[in-house]
Design an enzyme around this catalytic site. Structure first.
Site, PDB file in Angstrom:
ATOM      1  N   HIS A 180      -0.011   7.751   3.262  1.00  0.00           N
ATOM      2  CA  HIS A 180       1.517   7.962   3.234  1.00  0.00           C
ATOM      3  C   HIS A 180       2.280   6.663   2.661  1.00  0.00           C
ATOM      4  CE1 HIS A 180       5.095   7.329   5.502  1.00  0.00           C
ATOM      5  NE2 HIS A 180       4.913   8.777   5.809  1.00  0.00           N
ATOM      6  N   ILE A 182       4.059   4.593   3.206  1.00  0.00           N
ATOM      7  CA  ILE A 182       4.272   3.438   3.974  1.00  0.00           C
ATOM      8  C   ILE A 182       3.070   2.402   3.850  1.00  0.00           C
ATOM      9  CG2 ILE A 182       3.759   4.107   6.298  1.00  0.00           C
ATOM     10  CD1 ILE A 182       5.299   1.881   7.353  1.00  0.00           C
ATOM     11  N   LYS A 183       2.014   2.981   3.553  1.00  0.00           N
ATOM     12  CA  LYS A 183       0.398   2.457   4.043  1.00  0.00           C
ATOM     13  C   LYS A 183       0.343   1.340   2.606  1.00  0.00           C
ATOM     14  CE  LYS A 183       0.590   4.567   7.484  1.00  0.00           C
ATOM     15  NZ  LYS A 183      -0.260   5.723   8.269  1.00  0.00           N
ATOM     16  N   ASN A 184      -0.716   0.814   2.537  1.00  0.00           N
ATOM     17  CA  ASN A 184      -1.239  -0.130   1.497  1.00  0.00           C
ATOM     18  C   ASN A 184      -1.352   0.622   0.143  1.00  0.00           C
ATOM     19  OD1 ASN A 184      -1.073  -2.030   3.254  1.00  0.00           O
ATOM     20  ND2 ASN A 184      -3.156  -2.811   2.793  1.00  0.00           N
ATOM     21  N   MET A 185      -1.570   1.867   0.150  1.00  0.00           N
ATOM     22  CA  MET A 185      -1.555   2.598  -1.234  1.00  0.00           C
ATOM     23  C   MET A 185      -1.176   3.808  -0.898  1.00  0.00           C
ATOM     24  SD  MET A 185      -5.642   2.893  -2.028  1.00  0.00           S
ATOM     25  CE  MET A 185      -5.633   4.690  -2.748  1.00  0.00           C
TER      26      MET A 185
END
Ligand SMILES: *Cc1c(COP(=O)(O)O)cnc(C)c1O
Length: 382
Positions: A180, A182-185
Site C-alpha cells: 500500500h 503508505i508502506k515502506n515500498m
C-alpha cells in the site's frame, strides 16, 4: 512555522519507475504476467524466502491464508487489537473468533508471554504483527507455536526489510507483506505472501485466481492456459503487471529508503529526548533491524494538559500532518458492540490507543523537516 504542509507519509516514486509503468502499458500485457512473476522472484529473493505469491493487497493475502488453513466457525485466532483492522475483520468474516493479546506497553507488540495464557483447545492460529517496522520477538513465539502445534502467520505489512536476529522477515515461516502507498515500498496497491511451506503457497496461488489449477499467467506458455480448470472455488486477488513493475522499481530502492528513514528516526529520537510529554516507542532489546515504517509517539495527555485530538489539530494548523496507527480494533464501533468486554484485558493496548500519534516519516523528508516537526511540537506543548 513551515510554509508548506508536511504530510505524515508520501510515496517516493522515481521517473524510471513511471517510465517502467508506461512501458507495461505500451506492451500489450498489463494484467498479471511476466512482471508479476519477476516481482515474486525478486521480492522472495530479497527476503530470502523460499517462495512468494504476489497479490492485490496484504488483506487479500490474509484472506487466502486463513482460507487455506481452513479457519472457520468455532476456531479461535490470537492476534493483537493494536493493529490495522484488516486481519480481525477477516477472522470475523471467516466465522471464527478473534482473541486479542495485549501489546507490550512500549513496543506495541504481542509476545509468547501474552499469547500463551490465551491458548485453548480451539486456538487454530496465532498472528503477531511486526509493529511500525520493528520485529516481534519470534523465537519464543515460534517455540510456543511448535509446542502447541498451532500455526503461526506473521503480519509483515510494516516489515519489508525488517530483520530479526540477523534474518529478514519472510525468510522463515509465513509472512504477509503490504505494498500500500503508505508502506515502506509500494506497488500502488499490492501484497505478497512469502512462505517456506510449498503446500500453503500453492493453495494461495490457486485461491488467488478463481481456484484454477494454474497461475493467472503461465510462465512457460507466456500467457494463460486455455485448458485450465477450477479445482476448487477461488477468489480474484492477483497483482497486475502495472503494479508489479512499480514494485520492482521500489524494491531496488528499499535499502536506500530504510537508510533514509533510519536517519530521520534517529534525529526525531535525539531531538524529542528533551520533550517530556512525548514518549516514542522503545526499541526491543533483542537483536533486530528496524525498517522504520512509522515514527509513533504517545502523548502524555496529563503532563501536556491536552488531549490527542487538540494536539493533532494544533500541529495541523502549523502545517504538520499526523496519523493514528492505530485506534485499537476493539474500540471500533462494530467491535465495541460485538465484543464489549474485550478492552478489560488489554490495559496497555487501551492506554496506547488513546495516546498514540504518528509523526511524518518518509524517504523524501529532510532533517530540516524533522526539526520543523519537533519545533512545532515544542510550540504546541509550551
Ligand atoms: C496496511 C496493513 C495491512 C493491510 O495491508 P493492505 O495491503 O492495505 O491490505 C495489514 N496489517 C497491517 C498491520 C497494516 O498496517
Amino acid at each position: 512555522m513551515r510554509p508548506d504542509f508536511l504530510p505524515f507519509s508520501r510515496p517516493s516514486i522515481s521517473e524510471p519507475e513511471i517510465e517502467a509503468v508506461a512501458n507495461v502499458l505500451r506492451s500489450g500485457w498489463i494484467t498479471t504476467g511476466p512482471k508479476a512473476a519477476e516481482f515474486e522472484d525478486a521480492f522472495s529473493a530479497y527476503c530470502r524466502a523460499e517462495g512468494g505469491v504476489a497479490l492485490c493487497s496484504a488483506t487479500g493475502g490474509m484472506h487466502l491464508v486463513l482460507t487455506a488453513l481452513g479457519i472457520g466457525p468455532g476456531d479461535e485466532v490470537i492476534t493483537p487489537s493494536m493493529t490495522w483492522v484488516s486481519t480481525v475483520n477477516l477472522i470475523k468474516l471467516a466465522g471464527a473468533v478473534p482473541v486479542f493479546a495485549d501489546a507490550d506497553r512500549d513496543t506495541l507488540m504481542i509476545s509468547a508471554e501474552t499469547v500463551e495464557p490465551l491458548i485453548t483447545e480451539r486456538t487454530r492460529l496465532i498472528i503477531p504483527v511486526h509493529f511500525a517496522g520493528a520485529a516481534a520477538n519470534m523465537e519464543p513465539l515460534r517455540r510456543l507455536a511448535r509446542e502447541q502445534k498451532i500455526p503461526l502467520v506473521e503480519d509483515a505489512a510494516h516489515a519489508a526489510g525488517t530483520e530479526y536476529r540477523g534474518e529478514r522477515i519472510g525468510c522463515r515461516g509465513t509472512a504477509i507483506f503490504s505494498f500500500h502507498p503508505i508502506k515502506n515500498m509500494t506497488s500502488g496497491e499490492g501484497g505478497m505472501v512469502c512462505s517456506d511451506d510449498p503446500e500453503l503457497l500453492s493453495a494461495v496461488r490457486r485461491l488467488k485466481f478463481h481456484g484454477l489449477g494454474v497461475d493467472a499467467y503461465d510462465r512457460t506458455m507466456q500467457g494463460r492456459s486455455p485448458q485450465a480448470e477450477v479445482l476448487a472455488p477461488g477468489f480474484k486477488y492477483n497483482l497486475t503487471d502495472i503494479a508489479a513493475v512499480l514494485g520492482m522499481g521500489q524494491l531496488k530502492r528499499l535499502e536506500g529508503f530504510i537508510e533514509k528513514r533510519t536517519l530521520l528516526a534517529r534525529r526525531y529520537l535525539e531531538r524529542l529526548a528533551q520533550v517530556d510529554e512525548i514518549l516514542p516507542l522503545s526499541m526491543p532489546s533483542y537483536p533486530m533491524r528496524h525498517a522504520w515504517h512509522l515514527f509513533v509517539v504517545r502523548l502524555d495527555t496529563k503532563g501536556a494538559r491536552m488531549d490527542r485530538a487538540t494536539f493533532m489539530d494544533e500541529l495541523k494548523s502549523r502545517n504538520i500532518g499526523t496519523g493514528i496507527h492505530f485506534k485499537a480494533v476493539h474500540t471500533q464501533k462494530y467491535y465495541r458492540e460485538t465484543m464489549p468486554f474485550a478492552g478489560e484485558k488489554l490495559p496497555h493496548t487501551q492506554w496506547n490507543s488513546d495516546r498514540i500519534c504518528s509523526m511524518p516519516l518518509f524517504p523524501g523528508m529532510t532533517p530540516e523537516d524533522v526539526d520543523s516537526v519537533v519545533d512545532a511540537i515544542k510550540e504546541v506543548l509550551a
